[in-house]
Scaffold this motif. Structure first.
Motif, short mmCIF file in Angstrom:
data_model
loop_
_atom_site.label_atom_id
_atom_site.label_comp_id
_atom_site.label_asym_id
_atom_site.label_seq_id
_atom_site.Cartn_x
_atom_site.Cartn_y
_atom_site.Cartn_z
N LEU A 123 43.81 49.64 -64.21
CA LEU A 123 43.97 48.19 -64.36
C LEU A 123 42.60 47.61 -64.70
O LEU A 123 41.64 47.79 -63.95
CB LEU A 123 44.50 47.58 -63.06
N LEU A 124 42.50 46.90 -65.83
CA LEU A 124 41.26 46.26 -66.24
C LEU A 124 41.38 44.75 -66.06
O LEU A 124 42.42 44.16 -66.40
CB LEU A 124 40.93 46.57 -67.69
N VAL A 125 40.33 44.14 -65.54
CA VAL A 125 40.30 42.68 -65.36
C VAL A 125 39.15 42.15 -66.22
O VAL A 125 37.99 42.53 -66.03
CB VAL A 125 40.09 42.29 -63.89
N SER A 126 39.47 41.29 -67.16
CA SER A 126 38.51 40.89 -68.20
C SER A 126 37.55 39.80 -67.72
O SER A 126 37.67 39.25 -66.62
CB SER A 126 39.27 40.38 -69.42
N GLY A 127 36.65 39.45 -68.63
CA GLY A 127 35.78 38.32 -68.42
C GLY A 127 36.51 37.00 -68.61
O GLY A 127 37.66 36.96 -69.07
N SER A 128 35.83 35.90 -68.26
CA SER A 128 36.44 34.58 -68.39
C SER A 128 35.35 33.52 -68.28
O SER A 128 34.32 33.73 -67.63
CB SER A 128 37.48 34.35 -67.29
N ARG A 129 35.59 32.36 -68.89
CA ARG A 129 34.70 31.21 -68.69
C ARG A 129 34.97 30.52 -67.36
O ARG A 129 34.19 29.67 -66.93
CB ARG A 129 34.88 30.22 -69.84
N ALA A 130 36.05 30.86 -66.71
CA ALA A 130 36.39 30.27 -65.41
C ALA A 130 35.49 30.85 -64.32
O ALA A 130 34.74 31.81 -64.54
CB ALA A 130 37.85 30.54 -65.08
N THR A 131 35.57 30.26 -63.15
CA THR A 131 34.82 30.76 -62.01
C THR A 131 35.78 31.33 -60.97
O THR A 131 36.88 30.81 -60.78
CB THR A 131 33.98 29.64 -61.36
N ALA A 132 35.35 32.39 -60.34
CA ALA A 132 36.23 33.11 -59.40
C ALA A 132 36.56 32.28 -58.17
O ALA A 132 37.53 32.59 -57.47
CB ALA A 132 35.58 34.42 -58.99
N TYR A 133 35.79 31.22 -57.90
CA TYR A 133 36.04 30.40 -56.72
C TYR A 133 36.81 29.13 -57.06
O TYR A 133 37.04 28.28 -56.18
CB TYR A 133 34.73 30.06 -56.01
N ASP A 134 37.23 28.97 -58.32
CA ASP A 134 38.05 27.81 -58.67
C ASP A 134 39.39 27.85 -57.93
O ASP A 134 40.02 28.90 -57.82
CB ASP A 134 38.33 27.79 -60.18
N ASP A 135 39.80 26.71 -57.43
CA ASP A 135 41.09 26.60 -56.74
C ASP A 135 42.11 26.02 -57.72
O ASP A 135 42.49 24.84 -57.65
CB ASP A 135 40.95 25.72 -55.49
N ILE A 136 42.54 26.85 -58.67
CA ILE A 136 43.52 26.43 -59.66
C ILE A 136 44.63 27.48 -59.70
O ILE A 136 44.42 28.63 -59.30
CB ILE A 136 42.88 26.24 -61.06
N PRO A 137 45.82 27.10 -60.16
CA PRO A 137 46.99 27.98 -59.99
C PRO A 137 46.82 29.39 -60.53
O PRO A 137 47.18 30.36 -59.87
CB PRO A 137 48.10 27.21 -60.70
N TRP A 138 46.29 29.54 -61.76
CA TRP A 138 46.26 30.89 -62.33
C TRP A 138 45.26 31.79 -61.60
O TRP A 138 45.50 33.00 -61.46
CB TRP A 138 46.03 30.86 -63.83
N ILE A 139 44.16 31.21 -61.12
CA ILE A 139 43.19 32.03 -60.38
C ILE A 139 43.71 32.34 -58.98
O ILE A 139 43.53 33.46 -58.47
CB ILE A 139 41.81 31.32 -60.33
N ASP A 140 44.40 31.39 -58.36
CA ASP A 140 45.03 31.68 -57.06
C ASP A 140 46.03 32.82 -57.20
O ASP A 140 46.08 33.73 -56.36
CB ASP A 140 45.74 30.43 -56.53
N LYS A 141 46.83 32.79 -58.27
CA LYS A 141 47.82 33.84 -58.48
C LYS A 141 47.15 35.18 -58.76
O LYS A 141 47.61 36.23 -58.28
CB LYS A 141 48.75 33.46 -59.64
N LEU A 142 46.06 35.16 -59.51
CA LEU A 142 45.32 36.40 -59.80
C LEU A 142 44.75 37.01 -58.53
O LEU A 142 44.86 38.22 -58.32
CB LEU A 142 44.20 36.11 -60.80
N ARG A 143 44.18 36.17 -57.66
CA ARG A 143 43.63 36.70 -56.40
C ARG A 143 44.75 37.33 -55.56
O ARG A 143 44.58 38.42 -55.00
CB ARG A 143 42.94 35.58 -55.62
N LYS A 144 45.90 36.67 -55.49
CA LYS A 144 47.01 37.20 -54.71
C LYS A 144 47.53 38.51 -55.31
O LYS A 144 47.89 39.44 -54.59
CB LYS A 144 48.13 36.16 -54.61
N TYR A 145 47.56 38.56 -56.64
CA TYR A 145 48.03 39.79 -57.28
C TYR A 145 47.09 40.95 -56.97
O TYR A 145 47.54 42.06 -56.66
CB TYR A 145 48.12 39.59 -58.79
N LEU A 146 45.78 40.72 -57.05
CA LEU A 146 44.82 41.79 -56.76
C LEU A 146 44.91 42.22 -55.30
O LEU A 146 44.79 43.42 -55.00
CB LEU A 146 43.40 41.33 -57.11
#
Length: 266
Positions: A69-92
């Protein structure tokens, strides 16, 4: 022929002006995987399934087997509290718990979000842009078989603490954690091994491998990103970055050997 099955969690795409010239981010990942595998062997192939986690919030089905499983780069920040990042953290978190044999590779933002899920802090730091030398720690020297590697960089966030059970690969003056590994539990090294001057690390023993740098990005795309973000970076940093842009890098051969090695390709 052996085929390695990979899933890429695509966490962003290039800005529109850059994408118009160079195409989509996932295409560069495919090219990187193809080139790095070809540098090792012609007797193994791979299949890459791409999942848009930042707009479509799509993920690999649990019923499908993947080797990595590869997780790519992003302009977002890992500590952002937004839906897609919350879902990504839960998935991992789910993957780490339910699929402990799945190899995980994180690049830049991927490095940061994996560290965040494992309990680390992510913080703002100085920009690191263009080709940058990384001084390898003992673990990094054992894995890469060198004292230093050079990678393209494009980031301002960084991992400020090392998660439990992780080993830092190397550092720069501006970022202590330039990558890390966590081993398969049954293959983890003993304290005596870690202190040995003759430390040897079989890539296959690695469960999680992350890098702050970008082994998948080459000169043209980094140059385009620098110019696209000139107003944010400032002229002084841009000129310095452009001076280092054509320095040789180790993404394809040295990093590629580790990535494919942990997937069982020697």
């Amino acid at each position: 022929m052996l085929t390695i099955k990979l899933a890429l969690l695509l966490c962003d795409d290039f800005p529109a002006p850059v994408r118009a010239i160079f195409g989509y981010y996932e295409a560069l990942f495919r090219r990187y995987l193809t080139d790095s595998l070809a540098a090792i062997t012609s007797e193994v192939d791979y299949k890459l399934d791409v999942f848009d986690v930042f707009e479509k919030m799509e993920y690999p089905p649990d019923s499908t087997h993947y080797d990595g499983l590869l997780v790519s780069g992003s302009r977002a920040t890992a500590y952002d509290d937004i839906p897609w990042i919350d879902k990504l953290r839960k998935y991992l978190e789910h993957i780490l718990c339910e699929k402990p044999s799945l190899k995980i590779i994180g690049i830049c933002f991927g490095h940061q979000i994996i560290a965040k899920v494992l309990g680390s802090w992510i913080e703002r730091g100085p920009w690191e842009v263009s080709v940058t030398p990384i001084d390898l720690a003992c673990m990094g020297r054992a894995i890469f078989r060198h004292h230093k590697i050079h990678l393209q960089m494009f980031h301002v966030d960084q991992v400020s603490e090392t998660p439990p059970h992780a080993h830092v690969l190397g550092s720069t003056p501006d970022a202590h954690n330039q990558g890390m590994v966590i081993f398969e539990p049954e293959l983890a090294l003993s304290p005596e091994d870690l202190e040995s001057d003759a430390l040897s690390v079989p890539p296959r023993s690695i469960h999680i491998f992350t890098l702050q740098g970008h082994p998948e990005l080459g000169v043209p795309i980094i140059r385009a990103l620098i110019e696209a973000e000139r107003d944010i970076l400032g002229d002084d940093l841009v000129e310095d970055a452009l001076r280092r842009l054509y320095d040789s890098t180790d993404g394809v051969v040295k990093v590629g050997r580790v990535i494919w090695g942990m997937l069982g390709v020697a």
